[in-house]
Scaffold this active site. Structure first.
Site, short mmCIF file in Angstrom:
data_model
loop_
_atom_site.label_atom_id
_atom_site.label_comp_id
_atom_site.label_asym_id
_atom_site.label_seq_id
_atom_site.Cartn_x
_atom_site.Cartn_y
_atom_site.Cartn_z
N LYS A 81 0.78 -1.23 0.00
CA LYS A 81 0.00 0.00 0.00
C LYS A 81 0.82 1.29 0.00
CE LYS A 81 -4.32 -1.11 -0.16
NZ LYS A 81 -5.44 -0.38 -0.74
N ASP A 128 -8.43 -0.65 6.51
CA ASP A 128 -8.50 -1.96 7.15
C ASP A 128 -7.16 -2.28 7.80
OD1 ASP A 128 -11.07 -2.78 6.51
OD2 ASP A 128 -10.48 -3.25 4.47
C1 LIG Z 1 -3.16 -6.82 1.60
C2 LIG Z 1 -4.13 -6.20 0.67
N1 LIG Z 1 -4.33 -6.76 -0.52
C3 LIG Z 1 -5.19 -6.24 -1.40
C4 LIG Z 1 -5.92 -5.12 -1.11
C5 LIG Z 1 -6.92 -4.62 -2.09
O1 LIG Z 1 -6.63 -3.39 -2.66
P1 LIG Z 1 -7.83 -2.50 -3.19
O2 LIG Z 1 -8.62 -2.05 -2.00
O3 LIG Z 1 -7.15 -1.42 -3.94
O4 LIG Z 1 -8.66 -3.39 -4.06
C6 LIG Z 1 -5.74 -4.49 0.13
C7 LIG Z 1 -6.47 -3.28 0.47
O5 LIG Z 1 -6.39 -2.75 1.56
C8 LIG Z 1 -4.83 -5.04 1.04
O6 LIG Z 1 -4.61 -4.50 2.25
#
Ligand SMILES: Cc1ncc(COP(=O)(O)O)c(C=O)c1O
Length: 402
Positions: A81, A128
């Protein structure tokens, strides 16, 4: 394992027909990806994350190759992120400080005159876990303040991780989507800069910058692949910003010959899957209660920008029960002999769990055809996080407690 699984999928009838040799949007072009990567390179301790090949697992699952881009190594933050948060915050703040965002280097933000102005700025977000940690980390590096809202049920370790970077961290009595609404209204009320990774009508600039930040993942991967190209990209999806930025970039690079892209969500938070299943062109809220072990994917409402891209270009939308994510963690954490170990959290491992399940149990089922899986498939997966909840990781992978 129970073969009557609650895995569900929808093929997108629009995906490949829309190629018209024009760019989808200039926002995700190779030249944007290069300048985003140049910015990331300017951050101290930048290093491309590993791209790990799993040949023995690929052999066992009867596919040609599996690559896993391991984002647990991203700037010691255990998740991808930071790529979005750092780029978006730097770009926006550079504008405010009168610097040129297009050619910005990280250390320009650290100059004395900039720092003086930055200490009066507060950024806010809802998360989250991983995005909020990234915003808090970046704020700390450049000397501004941060406020982070988290949903009910957030684990102690995720809360502590955000707080460890100096953010004012507030767990609300509500879901992730409610946390987003609260962050938005508090930012308006106090004049804070909202750094949200989801877009809605009238709030598009910052999520676009965040999505551009994610381009570095694929930009690095293409270098690491040294000319090989995947036939498939499976990508996990919360609000969809990651999946959509990858999809847009793949379209820009490969047009009609791009890899098949499958968007993978938890069954309880499958807003894209449901929007596609009940298609009328508009995004829908998830009908599940968002209770999923995949904390990073527990989002009930698609980002508008992500929906506009995935609606027209993604090929398949899959929703998965939690145990497929758990299986993915175990397979990566206790690999087939000869393959490297990858530490992947619930949201990071779901795509591998899905792939392994389909190849092991659903070889003759329709989903295999829909996903166009065969012995020739070369599959790129992104492990988007490591053990961001270490206690849960140990229980799941060591004690097999789930
Ligand atoms: C570990 C992880 N993978 C995937 C995602 C998904 O990303 P997006 O919300 O851009 O779809 C998140 C989002 O917080 C995440 O924390």
């Amino acid at each position: 394992m129970n073969e009557q699984v609650d895995i569900s999928y929808v093929a997108n009838p629009r995906s490949r027909r829309r190629y018209d040799a024009k760019t989808l949007t200039k926002s995700y072009s190779p030249s944007v990806a290069s300048s985003v990567r140049a910015f990331h390179r300017s951050i101290p301790r930048y290093k491309p994350t590993p791209l790990t090949m799993l040949p023995h697992l690929a052999y066992g699952l009867q596919v040609n190759n599996i690559w896993v881009k391991d984002e647990s190594y991203r700037f010691c933050l255990n998740a991808f992120k930071i790529l979005g948060a750092s780029y978006a915050m730097a770009h926006l703040l550079a504008e405010k400080l009168g610097l040129r965002p297009e050619s910005l280097a990280f250390d320009q933000l650290l100059s004395e005159p900039c720092r003086k102005k930055l200490q009066d700025i507060t950024v806010a977000t809802a998360t989250d876990g991983n995005h909020g940690r990234a915003v808090a980390w970046m704020a700390k590096q450049i000397g501004c303040k941060s406020v982070v809202y988290m949903p009910q049920g957030t684990s102690r370790s995720r809360y502590d991780a955000v707080k460890s970077h100096g953010a004012k961290t507030i767990v609300i009595d509500g879901s992730y989507d409610e946390a987003v609404r609260l962050a938005r209204s508090k930012a308006e009320e106090h004049g804070w800069l909202l750094i949200q990774d989801s877009a809605w009508e009238g709030y598009e600039e910052i999520p676009t910058l965040i999505m551009q930040g994610y381009l570095t993942i694929l930009n690095e991967t293409l270098d690491q692949l040294e000319g090989e190209t995947p036939t498939h990209v499976f990508v996990q999806c919360g609000v969809g910003s990651l999946a959509a930025s990858l999809q847009a970039y793949l379209y820009e690079l490969f047009g009609r010959n791009r890899p098949l892209l499958a968007v993978v969500e938890p069954s309880q938070a499958a807003c894209f899957h449901e929007s596609m299943r009940n298609y009328d062109g508009k995004p829908k809220k998830a009908t599940g209660d968002l209770s999923t072990a995949m904390a990073g994917l527990a989002c009930g409402e698609p980002s508008l920008l992500a929906w506009n891209i995935l609606r027209d270009y993604a090929d398949v939308f899959v929703s998965c029960p939690d145990y497929l994510a758990i299986n993915g963690m175990r397979i990566l954490g206790k690999p087939v002999r000869g393959d490297e170990r990858i530490i992947s959290g619930e949201s990071g491992a779901v795509t591998l769990g899905m792939l392994a399940h389909v190849r092991t149990h659903l070889e003759n089922a329709e989903i295999t055809n829909i996903l166009e899986l065969s012995r020739h498939s070369r599959i790129l997966l992104i492990s988007t996080e490591g053990d961001t909840n270490p206690e849960a990781y140990r229980k799941i992978v060591w004690e097999e407690d789930f």
